[in-house]
Design an enzyme around this catalytic site. Structure first.
Site, short mmCIF file in Angstrom:
data_model
loop_
_atom_site.label_atom_id
_atom_site.label_comp_id
_atom_site.label_asym_id
_atom_site.label_seq_id
_atom_site.Cartn_x
_atom_site.Cartn_y
_atom_site.Cartn_z
N GLY A 1 0.78 -1.24 0.00
CA GLY A 1 0.00 0.00 0.00
C GLY A 1 0.81 1.28 0.00
N THR B 1 1.94 3.07 -2.52
CA THR B 1 1.41 4.03 -3.48
C THR B 1 0.13 4.68 -2.95
OG1 THR B 1 2.34 2.75 -5.31
CG2 THR B 1 0.67 4.39 -5.86
N LYS C 1 8.45 8.85 -7.64
CA LYS C 1 8.70 7.40 -7.59
C LYS C 1 10.04 7.19 -8.28
CE LYS C 1 7.41 2.91 -7.37
NZ LYS C 1 7.03 2.17 -6.18
N ASP D 1 2.06 3.42 -10.83
CA ASP D 1 2.26 4.05 -9.52
C ASP D 1 2.70 5.51 -9.69
OD1 ASP D 1 1.68 1.61 -8.42
OD2 ASP D 1 3.72 1.17 -7.76
N GLU E 1 8.00 7.84 -2.95
CA GLU E 1 7.65 6.44 -2.70
C GLU E 1 8.81 5.53 -3.08
OE1 GLU E 1 4.85 2.83 -4.34
OE2 GLU E 1 4.43 4.88 -5.02
N GLY E 2 9.18 4.65 -2.16
CA GLY E 2 10.23 3.68 -2.44
C GLY E 2 9.73 2.55 -3.32
N ALA E 3 10.52 1.48 -3.39
CA ALA E 3 10.15 0.30 -4.17
C ALA E 3 10.42 -0.93 -3.32
CB ALA E 3 10.97 0.24 -5.46
N GLY E 4 9.39 -1.78 -3.17
CA GLY E 4 9.57 -2.97 -2.34
C GLY E 4 9.82 -2.60 -0.89
N PRO F 1 -8.62 -0.44 7.14
CA PRO F 1 -9.19 -1.78 7.07
C PRO F 1 -9.21 -2.31 5.64
CG PRO F 1 -10.93 -0.16 7.28
CD PRO F 1 -9.64 0.59 7.41
#
Length: 225
Positions: free
Chosen positions: A15, A17, A38, A55, A116-119, A205
């Site tokens: 989650g 992204t 990204k 993304d 946002e990073g990757a993995g 949730p």
């Protein structure tokens, strides 16, 4: 001075992204000049204008300032595999200097940046550098997105330890339920919260239809720190 956060995850598909996009939208609703980035994306689609990451496109659309795609996603890679392997197959050596260059271009256009990073935290960038080195180079506080499922307690605490060992501040964490059948989500979230030493910014949730309220909640908590 640019402000913002680096969005890390305990794994892929937890989650990151969604959290980055939601924060950008919350910043935009406050009338703030914010842009997403990204730096590295694999699994990109071939288009008439080159390889494109879904993304990165989401982050670009959620940004309140316009930015060139090349600045938002400097390294777009085709195969949906580990980025350093995809880069090697394409004959590309990913470099921190290139990421920093495009980050600086984005920072000149905005007051806030969400990267946002990757993995996970220790995904390789090349033979000597990891994605964590990107976060260190950019110097942003980190938000850890935890995919709430079996094994998440250890993954969350180990990731938090690694983030701090790399000299970065852990601004908070997000509990994102990714397994509908996981029966001890509440207990696992409580166990992490008791031990991680950073605020839980939101608990999302599995059934959440919209993340808008969580974006406002996350931003309010981050701004109050």
């Amino acid at each position: 001075m640019i402000r913002g956060w680096f969005i890390a995850g305990t794994d892929t598909a937890v989650g990151k992204t969604g959290v980055a996009e939601t924060l950008l939208q919350a910043l935009a609703r406050k009338g703030l000049r914010a842009v997403g980035m990204k730096p590295v994306a694999s699994g990109c689609e071939s288009t008439p204008t080159g390889l494109r990451s879904d993304d990165a496109a989401r982050l670009r659309a959620a940004s309140s300032v316009m930015a060139d795609y090349a600045d938002v996603n400097p390294y777009a890679l085709g195969p949906a595999i580990a980025p350093h392997i995809a880069a090697a197959q394409a004959g590309i050596e990913m470099r921190l200097e290139k990421v920093q260059h495009h980050f600086d271009r984005l920072a000149a256009r905005a007051d806030w940046i969400v990267v946002e990073g990757a993995g996970g935290w220790q995904v390789p960038l090349n033979r000597t550098k990891m994605l964590s080195d990107v976060a260190r180079a950019l110097g942003l506080p980190v938000i850890l997105v935890v995919g709430v499922r079996l094994g998440c307690i250890s993954h969350a605490l180990l990731s938090a330890r690694a983030i701090r060992a790399d000299g970065l501040a852990l601004a908070g964490w997000v509990a994102n339920s990714v397994d509908e059948a996981f029966g001890t989500a509440a207990e696992s979230i409580a166990a992490i919260d008791e031990r991680i030493g950073a605020p839980c910014l939101a608990r999302i949730p599995y059934s959440a239809q919209s993340w808008r309220e969580y974006g406002d909640e996350m931003l309010a908590r981050l701004m109050s720190e």
